[in-house]
Design a protein around this motif. Structure first.
Motif, PDB file in Angstrom:
ATOM      1  N   ASP A 103     -19.208  -4.181  10.767  1.00  0.00           N
ATOM      2  CA  ASP A 103     -19.265  -5.420  10.001  1.00  0.00           C
ATOM      3  C   ASP A 103     -19.272  -6.559  11.013  1.00  0.00           C
ATOM      4  OD1 ASP A 103     -18.894  -6.651   7.160  1.00  0.00           O
ATOM      5  OD2 ASP A 103     -17.518  -7.762   8.452  1.00  0.00           O
ATOM      6  N   PRO A 104     -19.971  -7.646  10.747  1.00  0.00           N
ATOM      7  CA  PRO A 104     -19.981  -8.762  11.714  1.00  0.00           C
ATOM      8  C   PRO A 104     -18.612  -9.366  11.956  1.00  0.00           C
ATOM      9  CG  PRO A 104     -21.803  -8.964  10.165  1.00  0.00           C
ATOM     10  CD  PRO A 104     -20.936  -7.862   9.652  1.00  0.00           C
ATOM     11  N   ASP A 105     -17.663  -9.160  11.043  1.00  0.00           N
ATOM     12  CA  ASP A 105     -16.330  -9.718  11.199  1.00  0.00           C
ATOM     13  C   ASP A 105     -15.303  -8.652  11.582  1.00  0.00           C
ATOM     14  OD1 ASP A 105     -17.166 -12.277  10.569  1.00  0.00           O
ATOM     15  OD2 ASP A 105     -16.916 -11.957   8.412  1.00  0.00           O
ATOM     16  N   HIS A 106     -15.756  -7.496  12.043  1.00  0.00           N
ATOM     17  CA  HIS A 106     -14.841  -6.435  12.452  1.00  0.00           C
ATOM     18  C   HIS A 106     -14.200  -6.797  13.798  1.00  0.00           C
ATOM     19  CE1 HIS A 106     -13.414  -2.405  13.560  1.00  0.00           C
ATOM     20  NE2 HIS A 106     -13.445  -2.152  12.261  1.00  0.00           N
ATOM     21  N   PRO A 107     -12.937  -6.440  14.001  1.00  0.00           N
ATOM     22  CA  PRO A 107     -12.293  -6.770  15.281  1.00  0.00           C
ATOM     23  C   PRO A 107     -13.015  -6.209  16.498  1.00  0.00           C
ATOM     24  CG  PRO A 107     -10.656  -6.068  13.680  1.00  0.00           C
ATOM     25  CD  PRO A 107     -11.989  -5.844  13.047  1.00  0.00           C
ATOM     26  N   SER A 108     -13.704  -5.071  16.337  1.00  0.00           N
ATOM     27  CA  SER A 108     -14.450  -4.513  17.465  1.00  0.00           C
ATOM     28  C   SER A 108     -15.570  -5.448  17.906  1.00  0.00           C
ATOM     29  CB  SER A 108     -15.035  -3.153  17.083  1.00  0.00           C
ATOM     30  OG  SER A 108     -14.018  -2.245  16.741  1.00  0.00           O
ATOM     31  N   VAL A 109     -16.132  -6.197  16.975  1.00  0.00           N
ATOM     32  CA  VAL A 109     -17.157  -7.182  17.336  1.00  0.00           C
ATOM     33  C   VAL A 109     -16.547  -8.252  18.233  1.00  0.00           C
ATOM     34  CG1 VAL A 109     -18.773  -8.886  16.425  1.00  0.00           C
ATOM     35  CG2 VAL A 109     -18.449  -6.713  15.222  1.00  0.00           C
ATOM     36  N   ALA A 110     -15.337  -8.673  17.915  1.00  0.00           N
ATOM     37  CA  ALA A 110     -14.648  -9.644  18.767  1.00  0.00           C
ATOM     38  C   ALA A 110     -14.431  -9.085  20.173  1.00  0.00           C
ATOM     39  CB  ALA A 110     -13.306 -10.031  18.138  1.00  0.00           C
ATOM     40  N   GLN A 111     -14.147  -7.782  20.255  1.00  0.00           N
ATOM     41  CA  GLN A 111     -13.983  -7.152  21.566  1.00  0.00           C
ATOM     42  C   GLN A 111     -15.278  -7.228  22.365  1.00  0.00           C
ATOM     43  OE1 GLN A 111     -11.358  -5.955  22.997  1.00  0.00           O
ATOM     44  NE2 GLN A 111     -12.174  -4.684  24.662  1.00  0.00           N
ATOM     45  N   SER A 112     -16.412  -6.950  21.734  1.00  0.00           N
ATOM     46  CA  SER A 112     -17.704  -7.030  22.432  1.00  0.00           C
ATOM     47  C   SER A 112     -18.008  -8.455  22.862  1.00  0.00           C
ATOM     48  CB  SER A 112     -18.819  -6.501  21.527  1.00  0.00           C
ATOM     49  OG  SER A 112     -18.628  -5.134  21.241  1.00  0.00           O
ATOM     50  N   LEU A 113     -17.735  -9.406  21.991  1.00  0.00           N
ATOM     51  CA  LEU A 113     -17.959 -10.809  22.341  1.00  0.00           C
ATOM     52  C   LEU A 113     -17.081 -11.221  23.522  1.00  0.00           C
ATOM     53  CD1 LEU A 113     -18.047 -12.309  18.734  1.00  0.00           C
ATOM     54  CD2 LEU A 113     -19.986 -12.108  20.286  1.00  0.00           C
ATOM     55  N   HIS A 114     -15.878 -10.723  23.527  1.00  0.00           N
ATOM     56  CA  HIS A 114     -14.961 -11.040  24.627  1.00  0.00           C
ATOM     57  C   HIS A 114     -15.503 -10.524  25.967  1.00  0.00           C
ATOM     58  CE1 HIS A 114     -11.054 -11.481  26.678  1.00  0.00           C
ATOM     59  NE2 HIS A 114     -11.320 -10.296  27.197  1.00  0.00           N
ATOM     60  N   GLN A 115     -15.996  -9.299  25.960  1.00  0.00           N
ATOM     61  CA  GLN A 115     -16.511  -8.728  27.205  1.00  0.00           C
ATOM     62  C   GLN A 115     -17.769  -9.468  27.669  1.00  0.00           C
ATOM     63  OE1 GLN A 115     -14.821  -6.756  28.879  1.00  0.00           O
ATOM     64  NE2 GLN A 115     -13.396  -5.831  27.424  1.00  0.00           N
ATOM     65  N   LEU A 116     -18.642  -9.819  26.736  1.00  0.00           N
ATOM     66  CA  LEU A 116     -19.843 -10.577  27.106  1.00  0.00           C
ATOM     67  C   LEU A 116     -19.479 -11.948  27.665  1.00  0.00           C
ATOM     68  CD1 LEU A 116     -22.506  -9.866  24.344  1.00  0.00           C
ATOM     69  CD2 LEU A 116     -22.806  -9.605  26.800  1.00  0.00           C
ATOM     70  N   ALA A 117     -18.491 -12.585  27.070  1.00  0.00           N
ATOM     71  CA  ALA A 117     -18.058 -13.882  27.564  1.00  0.00           C
ATOM     72  C   ALA A 117     -17.553 -13.783  28.999  1.00  0.00           C
ATOM     73  CB  ALA A 117     -16.965 -14.446  26.658  1.00  0.00           C
ATOM     74  N   GLY A 118     -16.898 -12.666  29.318  1.00  0.00           N
ATOM     75  CA  GLY A 118     -16.439 -12.472  30.695  1.00  0.00           C
ATOM     76  C   GLY A 118     -17.580 -12.456  31.690  1.00  0.00           C
ATOM     77  N   ILE A 119     -18.713 -11.873  31.290  1.00  0.00           N
ATOM     78  CA  ILE A 119     -19.900 -11.882  32.165  1.00  0.00           C
ATOM     79  C   ILE A 119     -20.374 -13.322  32.388  1.00  0.00           C
ATOM     80  CG2 ILE A 119     -22.289 -11.134  32.377  1.00  0.00           C
ATOM     81  CD1 ILE A 119     -20.520  -8.804  32.655  1.00  0.00           C
ATOM     82  N   TYR A 120     -20.460 -14.100  31.323  1.00  0.00           N
ATOM     83  CA  TYR A 120     -20.939 -15.479  31.452  1.00  0.00           C
ATOM     84  C   TYR A 120     -19.991 -16.324  32.298  1.00  0.00           C
ATOM     85  CZ  TYR A 120     -24.606 -14.639  28.005  1.00  0.00           C
ATOM     86  OH  TYR A 120     -25.716 -14.173  27.363  1.00  0.00           O
ATOM     87  N   VAL A 121     -18.716 -16.035  32.239  1.00  0.00           N
ATOM     88  CA  VAL A 121     -17.768 -16.764  33.088  1.00  0.00           C
ATOM     89  C   VAL A 121     -18.041 -16.472  34.559  1.00  0.00           C
ATOM     90  CG1 VAL A 121     -15.340 -16.942  33.744  1.00  0.00           C
ATOM     91  CG2 VAL A 121     -15.972 -16.929  31.346  1.00  0.00           C
ATOM     92  N   LEU A 122     -18.296 -15.203  34.870  1.00  0.00           N
ATOM     93  CA  LEU A 122     -18.608 -14.852  36.256  1.00  0.00           C
ATOM     94  C   LEU A 122     -19.927 -15.468  36.703  1.00  0.00           C
ATOM     95  CD1 LEU A 122     -17.545 -11.083  36.217  1.00  0.00           C
ATOM     96  CD2 LEU A 122     -16.319 -13.003  37.216  1.00  0.00           C
ATOM     97  N   TRP A 123     -20.844 -15.678  35.760  1.00  0.00           N
ATOM     98  CA  TRP A 123     -22.103 -16.354  36.078  1.00  0.00           C
ATOM     99  C   TRP A 123     -21.945 -17.878  36.089  1.00  0.00           C
ATOM    100  CZ3 TRP A 123     -25.701 -13.017  32.511  1.00  0.00           C
ATOM    101  CH2 TRP A 123     -26.199 -11.937  33.247  1.00  0.00           C
ATOM    102  N   ARG A 124     -20.738 -18.333  35.718  1.00  0.00           N
ATOM    103  CA  ARG A 124     -20.445 -19.774  35.638  1.00  0.00           C
ATOM    104  C   ARG A 124     -21.279 -20.467  34.556  1.00  0.00           C
ATOM    105  NH1 ARG A 124     -16.977 -21.114  39.329  1.00  0.00           N
ATOM    106  NH2 ARG A 124     -17.237 -23.329  38.908  1.00  0.00           N
ATOM    107  N   LYS A 125     -21.634 -19.729  33.524  1.00  0.00           N
ATOM    108  CA  LYS A 125     -22.274 -20.306  32.343  1.00  0.00           C
ATOM    109  C   LYS A 125     -21.179 -20.553  31.311  1.00  0.00           C
ATOM    110  CE  LYS A 125     -26.739 -18.024  33.109  1.00  0.00           C
ATOM    111  NZ  LYS A 125     -27.768 -17.136  32.535  1.00  0.00           N
ATOM    112  N   PHE A 126     -20.404 -21.615  31.566  1.00  0.00           N
ATOM    113  CA  PHE A 126     -19.192 -21.835  30.790  1.00  0.00           C
ATOM    114  C   PHE A 126     -19.480 -22.191  29.339  1.00  0.00           C
ATOM    115  CE2 PHE A 126     -17.497 -23.176  35.133  1.00  0.00           C
ATOM    116  CZ  PHE A 126     -17.048 -21.889  35.403  1.00  0.00           C
ATOM    117  N   GLY A 127     -20.606 -22.844  29.068  1.00  0.00           N
ATOM    118  CA  GLY A 127     -20.923 -23.198  27.692  1.00  0.00           C
ATOM    119  C   GLY A 127     -21.118 -21.972  26.822  1.00  0.00           C
TER     120      GLY A 127
END
Length: 1304
Positions: free
Chosen positions: A954-978
């Protein structure tokens, strides 16, 4: 037909005679031949054609001639033009050749320039690399110097503060002496040094680390009282008074209570703490069919359930006549649950069945879950007497109706099914605590919750549990050694002023280093529960416990857990080792207390000197490190450290150890035998603790033919390894059959060939001919002889010398380790083929294949996605990289192969469960690649994981939040803070919708967003999010403390109740008192009152009614009556306790002040303020004499007295008390401590009531500034209002010395 003259000229119009339209004449090309030939041919023709004339023939020739001339001219023109074109092309060709030559010359020049630039680039890159290395070296040196300078500065600042504090104490003492009329000589007025007088402040400590256990000063709800009015806190941590680590533990302070329980009572039932669900099955002849059906059909299903959650499952059962009483007793103690399969019949029950049933269902009915299966008999009257009597005993013992009963009258197979259903429910709900979801769904949900709560740090809980059980086993060892002198020496070295290098505990093999460290840890946990103690015990050098990266990572995670956040920890093996000193320095600066790190057998760590370089660096001021080493293998650089060396045992100690073992076994050595043992145990290799322990076990065991013969064989062994070899030979000879001897050899060899040991269930699968009773008997014998031990559900060698003895005795006599490794490989490969990928398969199989140097099979096992996931999720990152390096693959090829394997696996996924697993695998791969530094390759699997979860779940499942969290970590390392901010915000919204506003997942997202805002220089927003995260983590920790604390308290009470069954004694009365306190903490006031009354009555009988311990029991009973609002009875008991303590204790004893304070609090609560005032004044006077004028507890007494004066409207008398308390708090605790803020607020309210509004506003503003800054003082862990004053004071004066006093 016309003639030739009738030809028309081109352009003339021709009329069509047939009615057609006219057309224009056109010139038709005609081939023209040469003229002469044409004429000649015309004369040679045959008869002239009719209708043709000579004139017409000549005109045709003339026209051909004209045409010829015209064509010739055209040809000449064409030829000339072509010749001109050819000439032009030749000129162009010549020009192009020249251009080509020029371009080739330029190309050669460019190639030379390129080669030159390439060489310059390579040299520049090499220079850059060298510069980076120099910069890195410089940075490390700079950090090291900065750390050294910081430690030096802190040390000097502490020394200055101590000197200033001592100076103030001396001045106060001097003023006190002068006020009393005592003449003090001035050195300046004296003619000689002999007349000088040294004045020492009372209560000053000479050691650097000062005192230690949970004190009585912390407040319950002090901030709440402070906010309600200026009347101030009582700072009464608990009304209970008890010796030891439970002193003043409040029910409201679960962090402290649970920490005390974990440190004081680590000996929890093995059935509850082991990694194995052990099901003890008691059966009779009539229920043998049920047992057979259950083991064959339903036991594998229970095993699969436990394996999915990382546990072993084992059926424990004995056939009639097998297993001794001691073996059965040991297995009963280890079991997690017990099942009694009974069919009441006319035949009597065997003695062993009755004994087991009575032990499990009557004597220890509350120690484990119980299941009684009754197969109904045809007639009730046919039940035998023993069966009827046993059932009546079980029924009487089951007072709380905890025994689950299954009544059945059908077939044996149906009965086995009913037993399975009940056992599955018990295992899920009571043992594994799977209560919210039924069936397989709960297992999946539990794994996801563990993933979410585990943050981004991956570590192995099995390794942690193994360390806990190792510590427990060492502490509970029966080694009767007197370590007092070594403990005192350790305390002295640890208490030395900083900077202090690590303390070295050295000795020969088996000298007792591990036992010494374990006993010292126990002592410090009992005396200083506020000190963080991290320990690690290293096993075999080839085991996981000796892996340096895992050791340092475990210590870092354990350290970070005390600060409620484990984010930011790297997975890179090199960086884990490199960053540990920085983490240690950073966290020790935040800690209001001390940190002790203990590593046993540090020389067994792989490449210890290289991987433990941080030991050489200077340690922070409040950090101490203790390591133990074998004196023979200690690195040379470490030999200069302060050392505690364990000497060989004296003749008296050796004789005492053997005598105690003989007394336990009811064996007595003759005088001649004692002299023989004494003469033999004189060398360094035969008078160590381990040798004497094994010798005593051999002499007291029943495996030898006679005591004298056993002794003769023992004295022929001149070291511990030889003695273990003798133990093996004697144990083998004592077995009844060749089959048992063969099984014993197979067991030991498989254990030697393994990586981290072998479990009992694995042995039963590896050796099909091995029955459980035989296995239990073998393990019982070898555990008694100290050869093997069972730890965390896995069989290990007890000592390294036992492992070496197995190698010499078995492996060098025709049995090769390769053969047994192949057996283990076959077993685990079979599990891999059956999709039974447990943590054991991931631990053992790759290591075994690496040892066999089978790169092909190792490569295939690593490509198994679940093996990869298991290793990575448990934090074995360096081990995984090491395997791939052994195969010969780099990072990129490794990533490519895993991605291809995932694509192939995806084709077979159809169900929702398989898609969920697929998403987890993709996420694991993405995180793995991110940790490898392959950010670009990591995005694809993480995005695929997100797509699958959004589609399959489901788009609102907690596992989706986990995936979003991990992807955000990649963007932080790329310094794409937005982009990262958008993903983190979306993950936060989903988590809040799924879990609510207070959950660990919310705190994690808030921490990440705060760090992101900090990088974007949005400090205000970052601080706001961080404060919210801290509040959530505090509440979560508080809730966990409640749940976990109740369990620990209950287990501790069960253990203590067993100690109160003996005769009356002071120790038994003390245990009863502790039981009363524990039940008080569990809010079970009736039971607490029963034990406290028993304790008081026993103390009055044994010690006399005027003994101080009776005063303590009365004090605790009074506290209990206060809790029940029975104030009159509480007042009476407090007054009696005060009377006893006044007569029995010194006038300035802290316990006397303790009772005075609580009686005064009771008076104040009942409105008897005039009676409370002198008690508060006397308590203040005692504290000033005990601790000096500038101690925090004196300030607390000042505040309490000032509160009372305010209630009596004596504002002028209260004001100087508040001001004095404020000065003491600021000097001792610092100007930003919460106690200072509380006192400032009281002063502000008091100033306001006196009409000094301007001063009141100024004081109130300062108080609010301190309160607002309080949560961020330690970056995520605000000081608890329930923590003792030692906790908060220790940052300035670290508490730790060998004789710690509990301040009441």
């Amino acid at each position: 037909m016309g003639t030739a003259s009738s030809l028309v000229s081109p352009g003339d119009v021709i009329e069509d005679g047939y009615g057609g339209e006219g057309g224009e004449a056109c010139e038709i090309p005609v081939e023209v031949k040469p003229k002469a030939r044409l004429l000649r041919s015309s004369f040679r023709r045959g008869p002239r054609v009719i209708g043709a004339s000579f004139k017409s023939t000549g005109s045709v020739d003339l026209e051909y001639t004209a045409e010829y001339e015209r064509l010739r001219k055209d040809y000449e023109i064409f030829r000339v033009s072509k010749n001109n074109e050819i000439a032009s092309m030749q000129k162009k060709e010549a020009k192009l050749d020249e251009e080509n030559k020029r371009l080739r010359a330029e190309l050669q020049a460019l190639q030379k320039t390129y080669q030159k630039n390439l060489r310059e680039k390579e040299s520049a890159l090499e220079a850059k690399s060298q510069a980076m290395e120099r910069a890195s070296t410089f940075e490390r040196d700079r950090d090291k110097v900065k750390r050294q300078f910081k430690i030096f500065r802190e040390t000097k600042e502490k020394e200055i503060q101590d000197l200033l504090r001592a100076k103030r104490d001396l001045e106060a003492k001097l003023q006190q002496l002068q006020a009393q009329g005592v003449q003090v000589y001035d050195p300046d007025d004296s003619d000689s040094d002999e007349n000088q007088t040294t004045v020492t402040a009372v209560g000053m400590q000479c050691e650097y680390w000062g005192g230690g256990v949970l004190g009585s000063e912390p407040s319950v709800g002090s901030m709440m009282q402070l906010q309600q009015s200026y009347r101030g806190p009582e700072f009464a941590h608990s009304l209970m008074d008890v010796e030891g680590p439970f002193a003043n533990v409040s029910r409201d302070d679960w962090d402290a209570a649970v920490a005390s329980l974990l440190q004081v009572s680590p000996y929890i039932s093995k059935g509850l703490w082991s990694n194995t669900v052990r099901c003890y099955l008691i059966h009779t002849k009539d229920t043998r069919d049920e047992l057979t059906h259950f083991i064959q059909k339903y036991s594998p299903r229970l095993q699969g359930l436990c394996e999915r959650l990382g546990h072993f499952y084992l059926n424990v059962y004995f056939t009639e006549g097998s297993g001794s009483a001691a073996e059965r007793q040991q297995e009963m103690e280890r079991s997690s649950l017990c099942v009694f399969l009974l069919k009441p019949s006319i035949s009597s029950l065997s003695g062993t069945v009755v004994e087991d049933a009575v032990e499990a269902f009557v004597k220890n009915a509350d120690s484990r879950p119980l299941l009684l299966y009754l197969r109904k008999a045809d007639e009730i009257s046919s039940i035998s007497g023993t069966t009827r009597e046993l059932l009546e005993k079980i029924n009487n013992a089951d007072k709380n109706a905890k025994i689950k009963v299954v009544d059945h009258s059908g077939s044996a197979e149906e009965g086995a099914s009913l037993v399975f259903q009940q056992l599955e429910k018990i295992i899920k709900q009571e043992l594994l605590e799977l209560k919210s979801c039924p069936g397989e769904e709960r297992v999946e949900v539990l794994e996801e919750q563990v993933e979410v709560e585990g943050s981004d740090v991956l570590w192995d809980q099995h390794d942690e549990q193994e360390q806990m059980e190792t510590f427990q086993n060492i502490c509970s060892s029966t080694t009767h050694l007197n370590f007092d002198k070594y403990l005192t020496r350790l305390n002295d070295l640890v208490a030395a002023p900083p900077p202090t290098p690590p303390v070295l505990v050295s000795g020969g093999p088996g000298s007792g280093k591990s036992v010494l460290l374990a006993k010292w840890i126990q002592l410090q946990q009992r005396l200083s529960p506020n000190t963080i103690i991290l320990h690690h015990f290293v096993g075999r050098q080839s085991s996981t416990s000796a892996e340096p990266v895992l050791i340092i990572k475990r210590l870092t995670v354990k350290l970070l857990q005390h600060f409620w956040s484990i984010s930011g920890l790297t997975m890179d093996p090199c960086k884990v080792l490199e960053e540990f000193p920085r983490w240690l320095e950073r966290l020790s600066a935040r800690r209001h207390g001390n940190i002790i790190i203990i590593i046993d057998s540090v020389d067994q760590i792989q490449s210890a000197e290289r991987n433990m370089k941080w030991l050489i660096d200077p340690l922070p001021a409040n950090v101490r490190v203790l390591v133990s080493v074998n004196v023979e293998t200690c690195p040379q650089a470490w030999r200069l450290w302060p050392t505690v060396h364990l000497d060989p045992l004296t003749s008296k100690e050796m004789k005492s150890m053997i005598t105690k073992h003989c007394l336990i076994a009811e064996i007595k050595l003759s005088k001649e035998q004692e002299r023989k043992v004494e003469r033999h145990c004189r060398s360094a290799s035969t008078c160590n603790a381990l040798y004497i322990s094994v010798l005593a076990r051999l002499l007291t065991s029943e495996i030898g033919s006679s005591l004298e013969e056993t002794l003769v064989q023992c004295v022929m062994c001149h070291d511990t390894v030889g003695l273990f070899q003798l133990s093996l030979r004697m144990m083998m000879s004592s077995l009844s059959s060749d089959e048992e001897r063969h099984m014993a050899k197979q067991l030991l060899c498989l254990l030697y060939a393994s990586h981290n040991g072998v479990s009992e269930s694995e042995l039963l699968e590896l050796l099909p001919e091995l029955s459980f009773p035989t296995l239990s008997s073998l393990l019982f014998r070898m555990e008694y002889l100290l050869i093997l031990t069972l730890r965390c559900g896995i069989i290990h060698f007890t000592h390294l010398q036992a492992c070496e003895a197995v190698r010499l005795e078995l492996m060098e006599r025709g049995l090769t380790v390769t053969t047994y490794r192949e057996k283990l490989i076959h077993h685990f490969s079979k599990q891999l083929g059956q999709q039974r990928v447990t943590w054991r398969v991931a631990d053992e199989l790759p290591w075994l294949l690496q040892q066999q140097e089978d790169t092909t099979k190792l490569h295939l096992s690593l490509l198994n996605l679940f093996v990869f996931q298991n290793l990575y999720k448990r934090g074995h990152f360096s081990e995984l990289l090491n395997y791939w390096q052994f195969v010969g693959k780099d990072k990129v090829s490794m990533a490519t192969e895993y991605f291809e394997s995932l694509k192939c696996y995806e084709q077979s996924c159809e169900t929702e469960e398989s898609m969920r697993r697929l998403a987890n695998l993709y996420e694991t791969l993405g995180c793995f690649l991110k940790d490898l530094g392959l950010l670009t390759q990591a995005v694809a699997p993480l995005q695929r994981s997100l797509e699958i979860r959004e589609t399959a779940l489901d788009p609102d499942h907690p596992s989706v939040a986990q995936s979003l969290h991990q992807l955000a970590g990649i963007y932080v390392l790329w310094r794409k803070f937005g982009s990262a901010e958008q993903l983190y915000t979306q993950a936060l919204e989903i988590s809040e919708s799924a879990y609510g506003p207070e959950h660990a997942a919310i705190a994690r997202e808030l921490d990440c967003l705060a760090l992101l805002y900090q990088k974007k220089n949005k400090y205000e927003q970052a601080d706001k999010l961080r404060k919210r995260s801290v509040k959530i983590r505090q509440k979560m920790a508080h809730k966990k403390g409640h749940m976990h604390g109740f369990t620990l308290l209950h287990q501790r009470t069960l253990q203590l109740e067993e100690l109160t069954l003996g005769d009356d004694s002071a120790d038994c009365a003390k245990t009863l008192n502790e039981l009363g306190v524990l039940y008080y903490l569990q809010n079970n006031l009736d039971t607490a009152k029963m034990f406290l009354v028993r304790s008081l009555e026993m103390r009055q009988r044994v010690l006399g009614p005027e003994h101080p311990d009776c005063g303590q029991s009365m004090n605790n009973l009074a506290a209990l009556h206060c809790e029940c609002h029975e104030y009159e009875r509480a007042e009476e008991l407090y007054e009696r306790a005060l009377d006893i303590r006044k007569r029995a204790l010194a006038p300035d004893h802290p316990s006397l002040a303790y009772t005075l304070k609580h009686l005064a609090m009771l008076y104040k609560r009942r409105g008897k303020l005039e009676k409370a005032a002198p008690l508060y004044e006397l308590a203040l006077d005692i504290r000033e004499k005990s601790f000096g004028l500038n101690h925090p507890c004196v300030a607390t007494a000042l505040v309490n007295l000032a509160v009372l004066y305010c209630q009596l409207k004596k504002h002028n008398e209260a004001l100087p008390l508040y001001e004095q308390a404020l000065k003491v708090y600021e000097d001792s605790l610092g100007p930003s401590h919460p106690r200072v803020g509380e006192t400032l607020k009281n002063l502000a309210v008091l100033r306001y009531e006196k009409g000094d509004f301007e001063k009141a506003a100024e004081l109130y503003k300062r108080a609010m500034e301190i309160k607002d800054a309080e949560p961020s003082l330690v970056c995520g862990k605000a000081p608890s209002v329930h923590s003792s004053y030692v906790d908060t004071f220790s940052h300035r004066h670290p508490p730790f010395h060998q004789h710690t006093t509990t301040h009441k």
